[in-house]
Design an enzyme around this catalytic site. Structure first.
Site, PDB file in Angstrom:
ATOM      1  N   GLY A   1      -6.895 -11.979   3.438  1.00  0.00           N
ATOM      2  CA  GLY A   1      -8.352 -12.003   3.528  1.00  0.00           C
ATOM      3  C   GLY A   1      -8.945 -11.644   4.871  1.00  0.00           C
TER       4      GLY A   1
ATOM      5  N   SER B   1       5.868 -12.660  -4.667  1.00  0.00           N
ATOM      6  CA  SER B   1       4.971 -11.931  -5.556  1.00  0.00           C
ATOM      7  C   SER B   1       4.831 -12.719  -6.847  1.00  0.00           C
ATOM      8  CB  SER B   1       5.531 -10.545  -5.863  1.00  0.00           C
ATOM      9  OG  SER B   1       4.831 -10.008  -6.963  1.00  0.00           O
TER      10      SER B   1
ATOM     11  N   LEU C   1       0.845  -1.201   0.000  1.00  0.00           N
ATOM     12  CA  LEU C   1       0.000   0.000   0.000  1.00  0.00           C
ATOM     13  C   LEU C   1       0.879   1.249   0.000  1.00  0.00           C
ATOM     14  CD1 LEU C   1      -3.066   0.778   0.141  1.00  0.00           C
ATOM     15  CD2 LEU C   1      -2.652   1.315   2.523  1.00  0.00           C
ATOM     16  N   ASP C   2       1.912   1.247   0.827  1.00  0.00           N
ATOM     17  CA  ASP C   2       2.848   2.379   0.850  1.00  0.00           C
ATOM     18  C   ASP C   2       4.197   1.870   0.347  1.00  0.00           C
ATOM     19  OD1 ASP C   2       4.183   4.700   1.239  1.00  0.00           O
ATOM     20  OD2 ASP C   2       3.937   4.791   3.408  1.00  0.00           O
TER      21      ASP C   2
ATOM     22  N   LYS D   1       8.711 -13.700   3.353  1.00  0.00           N
ATOM     23  CA  LYS D   1       7.289 -13.676   2.954  1.00  0.00           C
ATOM     24  C   LYS D   1       7.028 -14.713   1.872  1.00  0.00           C
ATOM     25  CE  LYS D   1       3.408 -10.752   1.744  1.00  0.00           C
ATOM     26  NZ  LYS D   1       2.883  -9.400   1.643  1.00  0.00           N
TER      27      LYS D   1
ATOM     28  N   ASN E   1       4.021 -11.450  -9.620  1.00  0.00           N
ATOM     29  CA  ASN E   1       4.081 -10.508 -10.738  1.00  0.00           C
ATOM     30  C   ASN E   1       5.485 -10.154 -11.214  1.00  0.00           C
ATOM     31  OD1 ASN E   1       1.212 -10.296 -10.666  1.00  0.00           O
ATOM     32  ND2 ASN E   1       1.436  -9.007  -8.846  1.00  0.00           N
ATOM     33  N   THR E   2       6.481 -10.849 -10.707  1.00  0.00           N
ATOM     34  CA  THR E   2       7.846 -10.686 -11.202  1.00  0.00           C
ATOM     35  C   THR E   2       8.278 -12.073 -11.658  1.00  0.00           C
ATOM     36  OG1 THR E   2       8.330  -8.844  -9.727  1.00  0.00           O
ATOM     37  CG2 THR E   2      10.229 -10.069 -10.563  1.00  0.00           C
TER      38      THR E   2
ATOM     39  N   PHE F   1       5.972  -4.510  -8.695  1.00  0.00           N
ATOM     40  CA  PHE F   1       6.990  -3.777  -7.906  1.00  0.00           C
ATOM     41  C   PHE F   1       7.289  -2.383  -8.488  1.00  0.00           C
ATOM     42  CE2 PHE F   1       9.284  -7.912  -6.304  1.00  0.00           C
ATOM     43  CZ  PHE F   1       8.191  -8.196  -5.500  1.00  0.00           C
TER      44      PHE F   1
ATOM     45  N   ASN G   1      -4.146  -7.977  -8.509  1.00  0.00           N
ATOM     46  CA  ASN G   1      -3.151  -6.972  -8.908  1.00  0.00           C
ATOM     47  C   ASN G   1      -1.978  -7.631  -9.604  1.00  0.00           C
ATOM     48  OD1 ASN G   1      -0.339  -6.510  -7.449  1.00  0.00           O
ATOM     49  ND2 ASN G   1      -1.699  -7.523  -5.970  1.00  0.00           N
ATOM     50  N   ARG G   2      -1.448  -6.885 -10.577  1.00  0.00           N
ATOM     51  CA  ARG G   2      -0.182  -7.278 -11.213  1.00  0.00           C
ATOM     52  C   ARG G   2       0.693  -6.020 -11.306  1.00  0.00           C
ATOM     53  NH1 ARG G   2      -3.946  -8.342 -15.535  1.00  0.00           N
ATOM     54  NH2 ARG G   2      -4.069  -6.603 -17.007  1.00  0.00           N
TER      55      ARG G   2
ATOM     56  N   ASN H   1       1.374 -14.086   0.776  1.00  0.00           N
ATOM     57  CA  ASN H   1       1.175 -13.138  -0.319  1.00  0.00           C
ATOM     58  C   ASN H   1      -0.135 -13.492  -1.053  1.00  0.00           C
ATOM     59  OD1 ASN H   1       1.806 -11.182  -2.375  1.00  0.00           O
ATOM     60  ND2 ASN H   1       3.959 -11.469  -1.837  1.00  0.00           N
TER      61      ASN H   1
END
Ligand SMILES: Cc1cc2nc3c(=O)[nH]c(=O)nc-3n(C[C@H](O)[C@H](O)[C@H](O)COP(=O)(O)O)c2cc1C
Length: 370
Positions: free
Chosen positions: A306, A184, A73-74, A226, A186-187, A124, A120-121, A255
């Site tokens: 969740g 993740s 988020l940040d 993680k 997405n990488t 990073f 989400n994708r 994740n």
């Protein structure tokens, strides 16, 4: 009107905009509001709740409550004060990579309101570790802050260890804990780092560097790993064995998932990326339960996936988590959800007749195993 009710009114307007646009709108408004004197005090008075029964010690750190903000988020350490004013017990910032990178092309974030879920994708997107740390040192840190590190997209997976090593060295003096994100979706290839041989090398390198850095800076900064929810029993057992062997300080589970269980009929189900929110809930709790059966409390677990309320948080704690984190529920319920979860957890402790959350959770775990 309560803050929850205000968010319910605002939500239909925000949801008319693309998800990432709403995110930027909210945070740029927040930035403006925080230029006003007293904004922080007022936010804290409206949102943050203290409870004598909720402070917990995990990884050698003291947390005012166990409810943390999950990574993503940040990403650039820009909103530490406003986020901590919402009453979080800790914040995990990032994922940050050694060099800046734009992330994937937009759109890359999708809402699935029927299931209170997100896909989400992002990939990073972040300003890189130097700018991230410049932002971080400027902010005061009212609660423990974790820095979540990852590898750059254009670093081949065979050289990923170099990116984690560089990010660890830079982040170490500024973090309360470091989270090593190898999960993740997405990488490309990132999740391969969870495989036994790759993980062995990564954990060995980071642990050795942690020892050197602790000596250099005169301070031990714990490191958490993680992991993904999409792991079979054998993979979970191997990860647990390596984490124990290399004396890692915590595991963050989990994740987002690449599965589409529970959302198969949604028109957005085909979008590639990681699924979070309600459909991830039971999957991540099950991973925590299995992980805990191996770790047996010798390595703490941070439970995420969740969580929508104190009951969900409780389920993760009883399954083996010591701390919990939230992300997607903030989009659907709004920022008031932090105080609601904190309040309701404190109430659970009170009802148990015990004086701390740790005691109440330990009692519930014992009863479950009887
Ligand atoms: C938009 C978005 C971006 C995320 N970015 C990151 C990230 O950069 N690093 C990371 O470790 N996890 C990231 N996550 C995963 C969350 O930290 C969390 O593990 C996941 O969303 C499950 O929690 P939730 O169901 O409460 O959202 C992201 C999640 C979302 C929805």
């Amino acid at each position: 009107m309560t803050t929850c009710a205000s968010y319910r009114l605002l939500r239909p307007l925000l949801f008319r905009l693309p998800a990432e646009t709403s995110h930027h709108l909210i945070f740029s408004t927040l930035r403006l509001i925080y230029r006003l004197p007293g904004a922080s005090t007022l936010t804290r008075a409206m949102f943050a709740r203290r409870s004598a029964s909720l402070p917990v010690s995990v990884m050698g750190l003291r947390f005012p409550n166990p409810v943390g903000l999950a990574a993503g988020l940040d990403k650039n350490a820009e909103y530490i004060r406003p986020l901590s004013d919402l009453g979080f017990g800790f914040l995990e910032l990032g994922t940050v990579t050694p060099r800046p990178q734009p992330g994937n092309p937009k759109p890359r974030l999708f809402r699935l309101p029927q299931q209170a879920a997100l896909i989400n994708r992002m990939g990073f997107n972040n300003v890189g570790i130097n700018q991230f740390l410049a932002n971080l040192v400027r902010a005061d840190k009212p609660c423990p802050v974790g820095i979540n590190i990852g590898k750059n997209r254009d670093t081949p997976v065979e050289r990923a260890v170099e990116d984690y090593h560089a990010a660890l060295q830079a982040a170490y003096p500024h973090a309360d804990y470091i989270a090593v994100n190898i999960s993740s979706p997405n990488t490309a290839g990132l999740r391969n780092l969870q495989n036994e041989d790759n993980l062995e090398e990564l954990l060995h390198t980071l642990k050795a560097e942690q020892t050197l850095l602790a000596e250099k800076h005169g301070r031990y900064v714990p490191i958490a790993l993680k992991i993904a929810p999409d792991l079979d029993d054998g993979q979970i057992a191997a990860i647990a064995r390596l984490v124990l062997e290399h004396k890692f300080d915590a595991v963050i589970a989990t994740n987002t998932t690449i599965t589409r269980t529970g959302i198969a009929n949604d028109p957005l189900a085909h979008q590639s990326g990681g699924l979070s929110g309600r459909p991830l809930k039971s999957l991540s709790t099950e991973i925590i339960r299995r992980l805990y059966s191996h770790l047996q409390g010798n390595v703490p677990i941070i439970g995420v996936g969740g969580i929508e309320n104190a009951d969900d948080a409780w389920d993760k704690l009883v399954a083996g988590a010591d701390l919990i984190q939230i992300y997607s529920v903030l989009i659907y319920t709004g920022p008031c959800v932090v105080q609601t979860i904190v309040h309701d957890l404190a109430e659970r402790v009170q009802v148990s007749g015990l004086s701390t959350l740790a005691e109440a959770v330990a009692q519930a775990r014992r009863r479950k195993s009887d």
